[in-house]
Motif scaffolding. Sequence first.
Motif, PDB file in Angstrom:
ATOM      1  N   ASP A 247      -3.377  61.325  23.771  1.00 33.98           N
ATOM      2  CA  ASP A 247      -2.274  61.186  24.319  1.00 33.98           C
ATOM      3  C   ASP A 247      -1.452  61.547  24.656  1.00 33.98           C
ATOM      4  O   ASP A 247      -0.790  61.442  25.839  1.00 33.98           O
ATOM      5  N   ARG A 248      -1.118  61.783  23.321  1.00 32.64           N
ATOM      6  CA  ARG A 248       0.458  62.954  23.260  1.00 32.64           C
ATOM      7  C   ARG A 248       0.457  63.896  24.333  1.00 32.64           C
ATOM      8  O   ARG A 248       1.199  64.670  24.813  1.00 32.64           O
ATOM      9  N   GLN A 249      -0.501  64.451  24.765  1.00 32.52           N
ATOM     10  CA  GLN A 249      -0.754  65.428  25.617  1.00 32.52           C
ATOM     11  C   GLN A 249      -0.776  65.479  26.803  1.00 32.52           C
ATOM     12  O   GLN A 249      -0.022  66.221  27.949  1.00 32.52           O
ATOM     13  N   THR A 250      -0.401  64.470  27.252  1.00 36.98           N
ATOM     14  CA  THR A 250      -0.262  64.070  28.946  1.00 36.98           C
ATOM     15  C   THR A 250       1.040  62.915  28.557  1.00 36.98           C
ATOM     16  O   THR A 250       1.351  61.713  29.536  1.00 36.98           O
ATOM     17  N   GLY A 251       1.193  63.266  27.654  1.00 34.01           N
ATOM     18  CA  GLY A 251       2.913  62.618  27.725  1.00 34.01           C
ATOM     19  C   GLY A 251       2.404  60.372  27.501  1.00 34.01           C
ATOM     20  O   GLY A 251       3.672  59.987  28.028  1.00 34.01           O
ATOM     21  N   ARG A 252       1.749  60.842  26.108  1.00 39.52           N
ATOM     22  CA  ARG A 252       1.303  58.679  25.975  1.00 39.52           C
ATOM     23  C   ARG A 252       1.745  58.930  24.832  1.00 39.52           C
ATOM     24  O   ARG A 252       0.888  58.541  24.386  1.00 39.52           O
ATOM     25  N   GLU A 270      -9.449  67.308  27.768  1.00 40.29           N
ATOM     26  CA  GLU A 270      -8.920  66.499  26.229  1.00 40.29           C
ATOM     27  C   GLU A 270     -10.334  66.835  25.232  1.00 40.29           C
ATOM     28  O   GLU A 270      -9.632  66.359  24.067  1.00 40.29           O
ATOM     29  N   GLU A 271     -11.460  66.439  25.297  1.00 43.74           N
ATOM     30  CA  GLU A 271     -12.126  67.187  24.631  1.00 43.74           C
ATOM     31  C   GLU A 271     -12.183  68.172  24.134  1.00 43.74           C
ATOM     32  O   GLU A 271     -12.719  68.325  23.350  1.00 43.74           O
ATOM     33  N   ALA A 272     -11.686  69.234  24.569  1.00 41.28           N
ATOM     34  CA  ALA A 272     -11.681  70.188  24.551  1.00 41.28           C
ATOM     35  C   ALA A 272     -10.613  70.926  23.370  1.00 41.28           C
ATOM     36  O   ALA A 272     -10.265  71.527  22.605  1.00 41.28           O
ATOM     37  N   TYR A 273      -9.329  70.145  23.428  1.00 38.81           N
ATOM     38  CA  TYR A 273      -8.139  69.885  22.689  1.00 38.81           C
ATOM     39  C   TYR A 273      -8.764  69.144  21.409  1.00 38.81           C
ATOM     40  O   TYR A 273      -8.360  69.130  20.266  1.00 38.81           O
ATOM     41  N   ARG A 274      -8.875  67.687  21.739  1.00 33.80           N
ATOM     42  CA  ARG A 274      -9.662  67.170  20.902  1.00 33.80           C
ATOM     43  C   ARG A 274     -10.301  68.100  19.528  1.00 33.80           C
ATOM     44  O   ARG A 274     -10.572  67.939  18.367  1.00 33.80           O
ATOM     45  N   GLN A 275     -11.293  69.240  20.137  1.00 33.69           N
ATOM     46  CA  GLN A 275     -12.465  69.691  19.388  1.00 33.69           C
ATOM     47  C   GLN A 275     -11.571  70.866  18.275  1.00 33.69           C
ATOM     48  O   GLN A 275     -12.086  70.971  17.552  1.00 33.69           O
ATOM     49  N   ALA A 276     -10.599  71.267  19.163  1.00 39.51           N
ATOM     50  CA  ALA A 276     -10.303  72.960  18.850  1.00 39.51           C
ATOM     51  C   ALA A 276      -8.606  71.023  17.384  1.00 39.51           C
ATOM     52  O   ALA A 276      -9.013  72.143  16.137  1.00 39.51           O
ATOM     53  N   LEU A 277      -8.247  70.069  17.473  1.00 42.02           N
ATOM     54  CA  LEU A 277      -8.204  70.169  16.564  1.00 42.02           C
ATOM     55  C   LEU A 277      -8.309  69.456  15.439  1.00 42.02           C
ATOM     56  O   LEU A 277      -8.439  69.470  13.816  1.00 42.02           O
ATOM     57  N   ARG A 278     -10.599  69.173  15.540  1.00 40.53           N
ATOM     58  CA  ARG A 278     -10.819  68.808  14.448  1.00 40.53           C
ATOM     59  C   ARG A 278     -11.245  69.723  13.608  1.00 40.53           C
ATOM     60  O   ARG A 278     -11.302  69.917  12.588  1.00 40.53           O
ATOM     61  N   ARG A 279     -11.532  71.305  14.530  1.00 36.62           N
ATOM     62  CA  ARG A 279     -11.506  72.320  13.633  1.00 36.62           C
ATOM     63  C   ARG A 279     -10.555  72.789  12.931  1.00 36.62           C
ATOM     64  O   ARG A 279     -10.378  73.217  11.530  1.00 36.62           O
TER      65      ARG A 279
END
Length: 341
Positions: A247-252, A270-279
């Motif tokens: 959410d923070r990536q879009t200012g929320r 967002e899904e690509a960012y989420r997967q990178a975060l998980r890795r």
Amino acid sequence: MRLSVLDQSVACVGRPQDESIRHTVTLAEHCERLGYQRFWLSEHHSLPAIVGTAPEVLMAAVAARTSRIRIGSAGIMLPHYSPFKVAEQFRVLDALAPGRIDLGVGRAPGSDHRTAMLLNPDPRSAEAFPQQVRELQAWITGQEMPEGHPGRGIQALPRSATAPQLWMLGSSGYGAQLAAHYGLPYSFAHFITDGEGCAEALELYRHLFKPGVIAKPQANICVWALAADTEEEAWRLFSSRERARVDRQTGRFGPLLPPEQALRAYSPAEEAYRQALRRKAMVGTGEQVAAKLRALAAELQVDELVVITWTWDPQAQRRSYELLAQAFALRPAQEPARAGS
């Protein structure tokens, strides 16, 4: 390997914000019993996700409820304040917990531009940061200001046999260079950048270091980690933090959601960012997370990690620190000896 704690008093959906402050104090007591080295508190302003706005006040509460663990700010955003007033506050803290106070300072606003202007209307205040650091170090240690300085002859009270330990905080090369120049301990906010720039900043700090406040480089990193009794449970708990980061990536920005409310449909980006975060995430059982943390410490050549953990459930947060303490074989703090015993 030494383990320490950074807590931000995170706001949580369905829970009054004042409870987050009290949970922080309870967590400090818990982590002292587990054998953690330090308990640091952050400073943020007008941010819906974090209600830890006054670390110097919260440190006093922690000092009253603990007896061994070092207590610190991570940090005081110095451009907002008078170095003399900060020195007075931390001299009082050192009187409450002699020899246990860390004074971490940073240059970042810890807020948005409008809020920063309310804290200090001078838009160029950050430019004076190096001078502020030098003045702060002098006042907390009782050194005299040079001839011609308006603060010459002024003392930050109370004086005592001990003094707060000044730390430089940073998430870029700027703080690393300043810490090296003044000979200060340095802490890199790995959790803010997801590690980006960390190795370079530590190398810069070590290469440029000149003896000053300390004789040789001393660095740690603040890293986000979460452990649970099972890997499945750890990833379930992580979904609260994961949602907040996406959410923070879009200012929320908002309070932390419980895991069962954190899931939503994500866009491809967002899904690509989420997967990178998980890795990159330090998530799993106690032993799994400990192995990841040890590998990171070895890679960066540090012997202290400051762990920050967000969970919606305070009990899950406390359990995470328990599991890491077990995995690292931390020694529980001994009860202080009573007078006459």
